[in-house]
Motif scaffolding. Structure first.
Motif, mmCIF file in Angstrom:
data_model
loop_
_atom_site.group_PDB
_atom_site.id
_atom_site.type_symbol
_atom_site.label_atom_id
_atom_site.label_comp_id
_atom_site.label_asym_id
_atom_site.label_seq_id
_atom_site.Cartn_x
_atom_site.Cartn_y
_atom_site.Cartn_z
ATOM 1 N N LEU A 91 -0.913 -10.850 5.802
ATOM 2 C CA LEU A 91 -1.232 -9.962 5.086
ATOM 3 C C LEU A 91 -2.290 -10.612 4.297
ATOM 4 C CD1 LEU A 91 2.344 -8.875 3.815
ATOM 5 C CD2 LEU A 91 0.788 -7.569 5.062
ATOM 6 N N THR A 92 -2.688 -11.956 4.415
ATOM 7 C CA THR A 92 -3.627 -12.511 3.501
ATOM 8 C C THR A 92 -4.921 -12.266 4.220
ATOM 9 O OG1 THR A 92 -3.638 -14.758 4.718
ATOM 10 C CG2 THR A 92 -2.052 -14.365 2.601
ATOM 11 N N HIS A 93 -4.943 -11.683 5.383
ATOM 12 C CA HIS A 93 -6.195 -11.557 6.243
ATOM 13 C C HIS A 93 -6.760 -10.126 6.097
ATOM 14 C CE1 HIS A 93 -5.575 -15.542 7.254
ATOM 15 N NE2 HIS A 93 -4.362 -15.227 8.059
ATOM 16 N N ILE A 94 -6.071 -9.185 5.344
ATOM 17 C CA ILE A 94 -6.217 -7.761 5.531
ATOM 18 C C ILE A 94 -6.916 -7.365 3.888
ATOM 19 C CG2 ILE A 94 -5.004 -5.557 5.808
ATOM 20 C CD1 ILE A 94 -2.743 -6.896 7.088
ATOM 21 N N SER A 95 -7.751 -6.196 4.160
ATOM 22 C CA SER A 95 -7.965 -5.775 3.008
ATOM 23 C C SER A 95 -8.114 -4.245 3.035
ATOM 24 C CB SER A 95 -9.639 -6.030 2.750
ATOM 25 O OG SER A 95 -10.094 -7.669 2.646
ATOM 26 N N SER A 96 -7.944 -3.747 2.005
ATOM 27 C CA SER A 96 -7.851 -2.348 1.794
ATOM 28 C C SER A 96 -9.024 -1.907 1.474
ATOM 29 C CB SER A 96 -6.562 -2.094 1.173
ATOM 30 O OG SER A 96 -6.486 -2.169 -0.311
ATOM 31 N N GLY A 142 -9.922 -3.668 -1.957
ATOM 32 C CA GLY A 142 -9.625 -5.065 -2.157
ATOM 33 C C GLY A 142 -8.702 -5.774 -1.152
ATOM 34 N N ALA A 143 -8.526 -7.028 -1.421
ATOM 35 C CA ALA A 143 -7.525 -7.570 -0.505
ATOM 36 C C ALA A 143 -5.857 -7.090 -1.061
ATOM 37 C CB ALA A 143 -7.503 -9.280 -1.258
ATOM 38 N N ILE A 144 -5.103 -7.169 0.151
ATOM 39 C CA ILE A 144 -3.689 -6.805 -0.182
ATOM 40 C C ILE A 144 -3.000 -7.729 -1.388
ATOM 41 C CG2 ILE A 144 -1.341 -6.760 0.975
ATOM 42 C CD1 ILE A 144 -3.647 -4.908 2.104
ATOM 43 N N PRO A 145 -2.642 -6.966 -2.466
ATOM 44 C CA PRO A 145 -1.893 -7.522 -3.652
ATOM 45 C C PRO A 145 -0.711 -8.427 -3.242
ATOM 46 C CG PRO A 145 -1.509 -5.207 -3.698
ATOM 47 C CD PRO A 145 -2.276 -5.337 -2.419
ATOM 48 N N LEU A 151 -0.308 2.688 -3.196
ATOM 49 C CA LEU A 151 0.814 2.004 -2.374
ATOM 50 C C LEU A 151 0.416 2.588 -0.849
ATOM 51 C CD1 LEU A 151 3.475 0.656 -1.857
ATOM 52 C CD2 LEU A 151 4.599 2.625 -2.206
ATOM 53 N N TYR A 152 0.232 3.923 -0.753
ATOM 54 C CA TYR A 152 -0.236 4.434 0.562
ATOM 55 C C TYR A 152 -1.323 3.842 1.123
ATOM 56 C CZ TYR A 152 -2.822 7.396 3.864
ATOM 57 O OH TYR A 152 -3.460 7.879 4.855
ATOM 58 N N GLN A 153 -2.469 3.496 0.353
ATOM 59 C CA GLN A 153 -3.716 3.050 0.855
ATOM 60 C C GLN A 153 -3.607 1.675 1.471
ATOM 61 O OE1 GLN A 153 -5.973 3.705 -2.666
ATOM 62 N NE2 GLN A 153 -6.908 5.647 -2.135
ATOM 63 N N THR A 154 -2.550 0.922 0.592
ATOM 64 C CA THR A 154 -2.399 -0.454 0.721
ATOM 65 C C THR A 154 -1.568 -0.566 2.158
ATOM 66 O OG1 THR A 154 -2.356 -0.973 -1.456
ATOM 67 C CG2 THR A 154 -1.158 -2.598 0.127
ATOM 68 N N CYS A 155 -0.527 -0.010 2.431
ATOM 69 C CA CYS A 155 0.277 0.124 3.427
ATOM 70 C C CYS A 155 -0.537 0.859 4.655
ATOM 71 C CB CYS A 155 1.640 0.878 3.252
ATOM 72 S SG CYS A 155 2.685 -0.108 1.827
ATOM 73 N N LEU A 178 0.839 -3.408 -8.464
ATOM 74 C CA LEU A 178 1.667 -3.415 -7.242
ATOM 75 C C LEU A 178 1.654 -4.743 -6.611
ATOM 76 C CD1 LEU A 178 2.817 -1.873 -4.822
ATOM 77 C CD2 LEU A 178 0.469 -1.301 -3.850
ATOM 78 N N TYR A 179 2.587 -5.230 -6.044
ATOM 79 C CA TYR A 179 2.743 -6.245 -5.023
ATOM 80 C C TYR A 179 3.320 -6.294 -4.000
ATOM 81 C CZ TYR A 179 1.226 -9.598 -8.710
ATOM 82 O OH TYR A 179 0.373 -10.216 -9.702
ATOM 83 N N ILE A 180 2.604 -6.268 -2.893
ATOM 84 C CA ILE A 180 3.413 -6.335 -1.407
ATOM 85 C C ILE A 180 4.144 -7.425 -1.172
ATOM 86 C CG2 ILE A 180 3.236 -5.916 1.081
ATOM 87 C CD1 ILE A 180 2.373 -3.682 -0.471
ATOM 88 N N LYS A 181 5.463 -7.416 -1.133
ATOM 89 C CA LYS A 181 6.369 -8.575 -1.032
ATOM 90 C C LYS A 181 6.517 -9.070 0.439
ATOM 91 C CE LYS A 181 11.180 -9.615 -1.990
ATOM 92 N NZ LYS A 181 12.406 -8.959 -2.394
ATOM 93 N N GLN A 182 6.714 -8.261 1.298
ATOM 94 C CA GLN A 182 7.171 -8.644 2.731
ATOM 95 C C GLN A 182 6.881 -7.497 3.729
ATOM 96 O OE1 GLN A 182 11.122 -9.874 2.756
ATOM 97 N NE2 GLN A 182 11.535 -8.558 4.538
ATOM 98 N N CYS A 183 6.323 -7.735 4.903
ATOM 99 C CA CYS A 183 6.190 -6.863 6.053
ATOM 100 C C CYS A 183 6.796 -7.264 7.269
ATOM 101 C CB CYS A 183 4.855 -6.871 6.326
ATOM 102 S SG CYS A 183 3.972 -5.676 7.549
ATOM 103 N N ARG A 184 7.391 -6.470 7.896
ATOM 104 C CA ARG A 184 8.345 -6.693 9.094
ATOM 105 C C ARG A 184 8.067 -5.493 10.015
ATOM 106 N NH1 ARG A 184 13.318 -6.049 5.990
ATOM 107 N NH2 ARG A 184 13.756 -8.265 6.010
#
Length: 812
Positions: A520-525, A528-531, A766-770, A802-808
């Motif tokens: 996730l640290t390598h992604i930008s929306s 800007g960067a993923i929070p 949230l939609y834009q980020t995800c 908003l913070y993204i906590k996890q992705c699976r």
């Protein structure tokens, strides 16, 4: 529990007293007494008799036809004898003994006419010797093959006798009336006497639409499944209101599956489906119609009118359509309006209904539409761990536990959160999961407990029946994992690893959670960067493995996994796993590692951090592992929540009982699993938390993100009983600014007074980020939907972020 048992005993005693009164005073079942059931069948509208209607008793071979006057009759003695020949074909009377021999077990109880139990026995081979019993009349209760009957027997001079027509049937039977061009009628079979029955004519709805619905039969004849089956036991009728003429068209869904197709085929709408969707849900010069639906909630008998969430329809227009529906249907004073968008919540001039009322009125909820076979077990949810359900058990629970081990299916008496860990695991296992509020005493389940059953859940209803062992074995063989999975953990990579130096392909070093977090640290929306939570780094597998080696726990683990009784005895397995966890937590931690971690936390300015499990058997494709392992908070220089304890407790959770069972079900080699740890700052002041799945979990072909969110720290993944989250479909067929948000349900936390958990702007962000995350994973060649956890944090100034906590990956 004691109250429920007491109530059951009281009800059974009441039924027994009623039966005794019937036998003693009415004489209804005296041997040789003929009971006639007489009935006449009429056309309900014309009130004229119906000739040649088929009359049959459901569950028996008894049938008849009405005569020219609509009359019929049959002997209840004949019916009782026929049914009971099927019920207990192996019951015999041999002088002074009652003998039962059958492959199907039964429970038999002999009582006297004062209600006292004299003898009782159960099994496939039963013999009751009545020598010494006084001459007289007795009752024999038989519970066999889900059928309960009572037989009146006579014991005279060491001889026992009875008559097939002396049975009293405890279960209810239905009289079924059938006639061409009429709707089939179902009526409860009552006692002897004369009865009158009415049948409704079955209209042949070959028309494209109805202009009015004058009776429930009209509704049923053109109904279909709802657009999104959020609630169970719901049907729907689509309608189009023509703006210029004020006409309304109730669409026959058996002919026209969508509003747009009906408009094109019947009303000569000159454009295609895409143009219909562009013009007829927005206020513009080309708008001709107001499309909508009327949903019927069978459990409560309520009819609810709704419009699509993206519709720009005004409150005034909604009121106009509502009035037209009431005028043209049988729904006067029975129609409600549900606001599924924030924009229409202000339409207060209508009899509205809340999502909480809709939920509370429903008895059935489908969480995971699947089929499966298993032994139906009734288990108190607070004693689930002690009861050791197996992978071939379907558990009926009187609540929602935090953890459910690998089972063949789940039925809870409380409604669940669709994106809770329990349901996500069910999706991963491909096992049915449903809620049934009356599950603990449901008639469809009673009689099937402790038997092998087939369960099929769908969003509208469920099917459950007794099953054979052969069909179950065949199903288990084809559906359950059968290929062993041997993992390859990297046990050599040392040092702490910053999240920015990680990526999804390093699962074998730090585990799925930390590796995906690093990706996730390598992604930008677009913003800007993923929070992400600040101060994130990972502790690789190396240190877990060294902890085992230095403390001799690798030998303990090997001995445990090679012990045959560990696999065959559930109690021993639980005990050994608990002992191993205790040893891991009590063993001294490496001081150099501890110093490295605390120095890193101080360096990042985050002395209070969340230590989160990250294994090579978690958050990976094909194995979700949701909720199997533990996360802990560690604070530098804090004795109660020390960093050392947080690390060891997370390591130990690799051997949680539920986690072991889940891995065993998926044939994962237990010797090859390892635990890493993802560390980042904690959220002591969060305003909301939630889960987002980048697909519509309810309906394929209608693109949307499924979102569950809840206020503060009230968990979505492990919900508190009674608190329902905000449930949303965020449609994804256009840009974020114009995407509609469909509020399936609003949070029922009372102290927030009907507020939404997230604002409209937060949903868009949230939609834009995800969406950026999903597109990034597509580029990596991962085409699964994603399961993303998020939080809304609030700083000292009350600013929400908003913070993204996890992705699976979401393994649906």
């Amino acid at each position: 529990m004691q109250n429920r048992q007491h109530l059951q005993t009281v009800n059974e005693n009441k039924r027994l007293k009623k039966l005794l009164l019937i036998l003693l005073f009415e004489g209804c079942f005296l041997i040789g007494y003929t009971q006639l059931f007489i009935g006449t069948v009429y056309d309900q509208q014309l009130q004229e008799p119906i000739a040649n209607a088929l009359v049959r008793i459901e569950g028996s071979s008894i049938c008849s036809y009405t005569n020219a006057s609509g009359e019929f009759s049959f002997s209840l003695n004949q019916f009782i004898e026929a049914v009971n020949q099927e019920t207990i074909p192996s019951l015999q009377f041999q002088h002074s003994s009652i003998v039962y021999l059958n492959a199907q077990p039964a429970q038999i109880r002999l009582i006297n006419l004062s209600g006292k139990t004299l003898q009782q026995a159960g099994g496939k081979q039963i013999e009751m010797n009545l020598i010494g019993l006084p001459n007289g009349i007795y009752l024999l209760f038989i519970d066999q093959n889900d059928k309960k009957s009572v037989l009146k027997v006579r014991y005279q001079n060491r001889e026992i006798s009875s008559n097939p027509t002396s049975f009293y049937l405890q279960q209810q039977y239905h009289l079924v009336l059938e006639k061409e061009n009429y709707q089939t009628g179902y009526f409860l079979l009552e006692e002897k006497g004369e009865h009158r029955f009415n049948l409704l004519q079955a209209k042949t709805y070959n028309e494209d639409y109805l202009e009015s619905m004058n009776q429930p039969d009209d509704f049923r004849s053109i109904e279909t499944k709802p657009l999104n089956p959020f609630f169970g036991e719901v049907t729907s009728v689509k309608f189009l209101y023509e703006i210029t003429t004020g006409k309304i068209f109730y669409i026959n869904a058996k002919i026209h599956r969508a509003h747009s197709y009906f408009a094109m085929d019947v009303l000569n709408y000159p454009k295609n489906n895409e143009w219909f969707n562009q013009e007829q849900y927005r206020n513009n010069a080309n708008r001709l119609y107001y499309p909508g639906t009327i949903d019927y909630f069978r459990a409560t008998g309520k009819y609810v009118v709704q419009f699509f969430a993206s519709d720009d329809i005004s409150c005034k227009a909604i009121e106009t359509v509502y009035t037209k529906i009431v005028e043209s249907t049988f729904l006067d004073n029975e129609l409600y309006y549900y606001a599924n968008s924030l924009r229409t919540q202000g339409c207060t001039n209508l009899p509205s209904i809340s999502s909480e009322t809709l939920f509370s009125g429903q008895n059935y909820q489908c969480l995971n539409p699947e089929e499966g076979y298993g032994y139906l077990r009734k288990v108190d949810f607070e004693q689930l761990a002690e009861n050791h359900p197996g992978r071939h058990d379907i558990v009926v629970l009187n609540g929602i536990p935090v953890d459910v081990p690998v089972v063949a299916g789940i039925i809870t008496s409380e409604f669940q959160t669709p994106l809770s860990h329990i349901n996500v695991l069910s999706m991963n296992r491909k096992t049915p999961n449903m809620a049934l509020r009356d599950a603990w005493n449901n008639e469809r389940l009673n009689g099937l407990f402790n038997k092998l059953v087939y369960l099929n859940t769908n969003f509208e209803n469920f099917e459950i029946r007794e099953a054979s062992l052969d069909e179950a074995l065949s199903f288990w063989e084809t559906r359950e994992p059968n290929s062993p999975a041997i993992l390859s953990p990297d046990l050599l990579t040392k040092d702490l690893i910053d999240a920015s130096d990680l990526s999804a392909d390093r699962i074998n070093v730090v585990g799925g959670k930390a590796a995906n977090f690093g990706e996730l640290t390598h992604i930008s929306s677009s913003s800007g960067a993923i929070p992400l939570p600040e101060g994130a780094f990972a502790i690789p597998f190396y240190y877990y493995h060294q902890h085992l080696l230095k403390n001799g726990l690798d030998t303990t683990l090997t001995v445990m996994l090679e012990d045959k009784t560990f696999y065959t005895d559930v109690a021993i397995r639980q005990q050994k796993l608990e002992e191993l966890r205790t040893e891991i937590m009590n063993a001294p931690i490496d001081n150099q590692l501890l110093k490295m971690v605390e120095d890193k936390m101080n360096q990042n300015g985050e002395i209070r951090c969340r230590f989160r499990s990250s294994t090579n058997a978690e958050d990976i494709e094909g194995f979700n592992g949701a909720g199997l392992y533990d996360s802990k908070t560690g604070i530098v220089d804090d004795e109660e929540k020390s960093v050392a304890d947080a690390i060891r407790e997370v390591w130990a959770s690799l051997w949680n009982y539920q986690a072991f069972e889940e891995r065993d079900f998926f044939r994962i080699d237990q010797k090859t699993v390892a635990m890493g740890i993802l560390v980042h700052r904690s959220f002591p002041t969060e305003s909301a938390n939630g889960v987002l799945i980048t697909k519509n979990i309810y309906r394929d072909g209608l693109p949307a993100y499924t979102i569950n969110s809840q206020f503060d720290e009230i968990s979505v993944v492990n919900p508190t009983e009674g608190w329902f989250p905000e449930q949303v479909l965020y449609y994804t067929f256009s840009s974020a600014q114009s995407n509609p948000i469909d509020f399936i349900a609003y949070s029922n936390v009372p102290w927030y007074n009907g507020q939404t958990v997230l604002t409209n702007t937060e949903y868009q962000v949230l939609y834009q980020t995800c969406n950026s995350i999903q597109n990034h994973y597509y580029k990596l060649g991962i085409y699964n939907a994603l399961d993303i956890e998020f939080k809304i944090d609030k700083d000292a100034n009350g600013i929400r972020k908003l913070y993204i906590k996890q992705c699976r990956t979401f393994n649906d």
